[in-house]
Design an enzyme around this catalytic site. Sequence first.
Site, PDB file in Angstrom:
ATOM      1  N   GLU A   1      38.318  34.542  45.413  1.00  0.00           N
ATOM      2  CA  GLU A   1      38.616  34.945  44.000  1.00  0.00           C
ATOM      3  C   GLU A   1      37.812  35.562  43.056  1.00  0.00           C
ATOM      4  O   GLU A   1      36.372  35.552  43.529  1.00  0.00           O
ATOM      5  CB  GLU A   1      38.991  33.451  43.465  1.00  0.00           C
ATOM      6  CG  GLU A   1      40.260  32.732  44.144  1.00  0.00           C
ATOM      7  CD  GLU A   1      41.545  33.306  44.072  1.00  0.00           C
ATOM      8  OE1 GLU A   1      41.757  34.651  43.777  1.00  0.00           O
ATOM      9  OE2 GLU A   1      42.526  32.732  44.231  1.00  0.00           O
TER      10      GLU A   1
ATOM     11  N   ASN B   1      44.724  39.691  40.843  1.00  0.00           N
ATOM     12  CA  ASN B   1      43.168  39.565  40.280  1.00  0.00           C
ATOM     13  C   ASN B   1      42.105  40.098  40.973  1.00  0.00           C
ATOM     14  O   ASN B   1      40.791  39.864  40.598  1.00  0.00           O
ATOM     15  CB  ASN B   1      43.116  38.247  40.194  1.00  0.00           C
ATOM     16  CG  ASN B   1      43.017  37.399  41.531  1.00  0.00           C
ATOM     17  OD1 ASN B   1      42.899  37.681  42.437  1.00  0.00           O
ATOM     18  ND2 ASN B   1      42.927  36.080  41.373  1.00  0.00           N
TER      19      ASN B   1
ATOM     20  N   ASP C   1      43.099  34.049  55.823  1.00  0.00           N
ATOM     21  CA  ASP C   1      42.916  32.675  55.128  1.00  0.00           C
ATOM     22  C   ASP C   1      44.114  31.721  55.173  1.00  0.00           C
ATOM     23  O   ASP C   1      44.822  32.156  56.013  1.00  0.00           O
ATOM     24  CB  ASP C   1      42.713  33.241  53.722  1.00  0.00           C
ATOM     25  CG  ASP C   1      43.764  34.250  53.228  1.00  0.00           C
ATOM     26  OD1 ASP C   1      44.938  34.284  53.849  1.00  0.00           O
ATOM     27  OD2 ASP C   1      43.949  34.825  52.147  1.00  0.00           O
TER      28      ASP C   1
ATOM     29  N   HIS D   1      41.433  39.706  44.025  1.00  0.00           N
ATOM     30  CA  HIS D   1      40.948  38.952  45.151  1.00  0.00           C
ATOM     31  C   HIS D   1      41.157  39.520  46.570  1.00  0.00           C
ATOM     32  O   HIS D   1      41.914  40.382  46.647  1.00  0.00           O
ATOM     33  CB  HIS D   1      40.999  37.457  45.280  1.00  0.00           C
ATOM     34  CG  HIS D   1      42.530  37.286  45.714  1.00  0.00           C
ATOM     35  ND1 HIS D   1      43.558  36.031  45.405  1.00  0.00           N
ATOM     36  CD2 HIS D   1      43.583  38.152  46.270  1.00  0.00           C
ATOM     37  CE1 HIS D   1      44.633  36.063  45.694  1.00  0.00           C
ATOM     38  NE2 HIS D   1      44.743  37.363  46.549  1.00  0.00           N
TER      39      HIS D   1
HETATM   40  P1  PGA Z   1      50.653  40.667  48.412  1.00  0.00           P
HETATM   41  O1  PGA Z   1      49.318  39.740  48.284  1.00  0.00           O
HETATM   42  O2  PGA Z   1      50.324  41.413  49.660  1.00  0.00           O
HETATM   43  O3  PGA Z   1      51.853  39.662  48.721  1.00  0.00           O
HETATM   44  O4  PGA Z   1      50.770  41.270  47.138  1.00  0.00           O
HETATM   45  C1  PGA Z   1      47.984  40.109  48.370  1.00  0.00           C
HETATM   46  C2  PGA Z   1      47.023  39.279  47.978  1.00  0.00           C
HETATM   47  O5  PGA Z   1      47.257  38.277  47.206  1.00  0.00           O
HETATM   48  O6  PGA Z   1      45.926  39.230  48.870  1.00  0.00           O
END
Ligand code: PGA
Length: 245
Positions: free
Chosen positions: A147, A140, A71, A142
């Site tokens: 999302e 959350n 992404d 995602h």
């Molecule tokens: P993080 O993020 O590895 O920094 O916890 C994961 C994400 O938000 O997909």
Amino acid sequence: MTEARRDPEVVPAAEWADEVTEALAARIAAQPDLVLCLPTGSTPEPIYERLPDALDRLGVSMARVTVVLLDEYLGLPAGHRIRCDSQLRRQLIDRLDAPPAAFLSFDVDGGDPAAACVAFDAEIAAIGGLDLVILGLGMNGHIGMNEPGTPTDASTRVIELTPSTMEAARQYGADPPPKYGVTLGMAEILAAREVWLLATGERKAAILREVLEGPVTADVPGSLLRGHPGLRVIADDAAADSLAG
Ligand code: PGA
């Protein structure tokens, strides 16, 4: 889509990064022309730190691997240190002895991000699809920037980021944070031959429980992975702490 719970592989936190790194290096050794989609963020960072040495030790190179970016944020200038393409280059690609055969990222500087998503999917299709997608898990639920509210057939597209994802970007160092991003779609993730979902730390315990033990629902995009026959969930013991076991 099955609703079966997918049991995670739970590894002590102190060993987690070493184990996942070894597993990934072995996967590359077994299939040197892997088409490998990689995330950015804090979860995979210790794996990227270790991977060049692990590959060296095994005598394995990524010279035939195609790396695909999961992404990207919109609205950050090329080279911005929080841009996902910059992060992945800095943390892994630029540190490899031999560069990967290709690094597919989103052309977000061309002014037409929707067209960039179409082109991105076309490039992936042209090389035969994704062998392995590695994912972190958002607070959350995602995955990538898919999302909450994302259905299983959502394809690679422009996304309006939720406040929680914007806050994470701000904490990584983009202030003000971007409001939009582009992400590999849920449909394209589910079409990959293999998916590894990674979760570490106590702060992921509640959402990992929802992902693995709650209802399979678009409200928790990670839960949609439970229908994937090639799913591996690799958590450290802190993230797995709330699971029913
Ligand atoms: P993080 O993020 O590895 O920094 O916890 C994961 C994400 O938000 O997909």
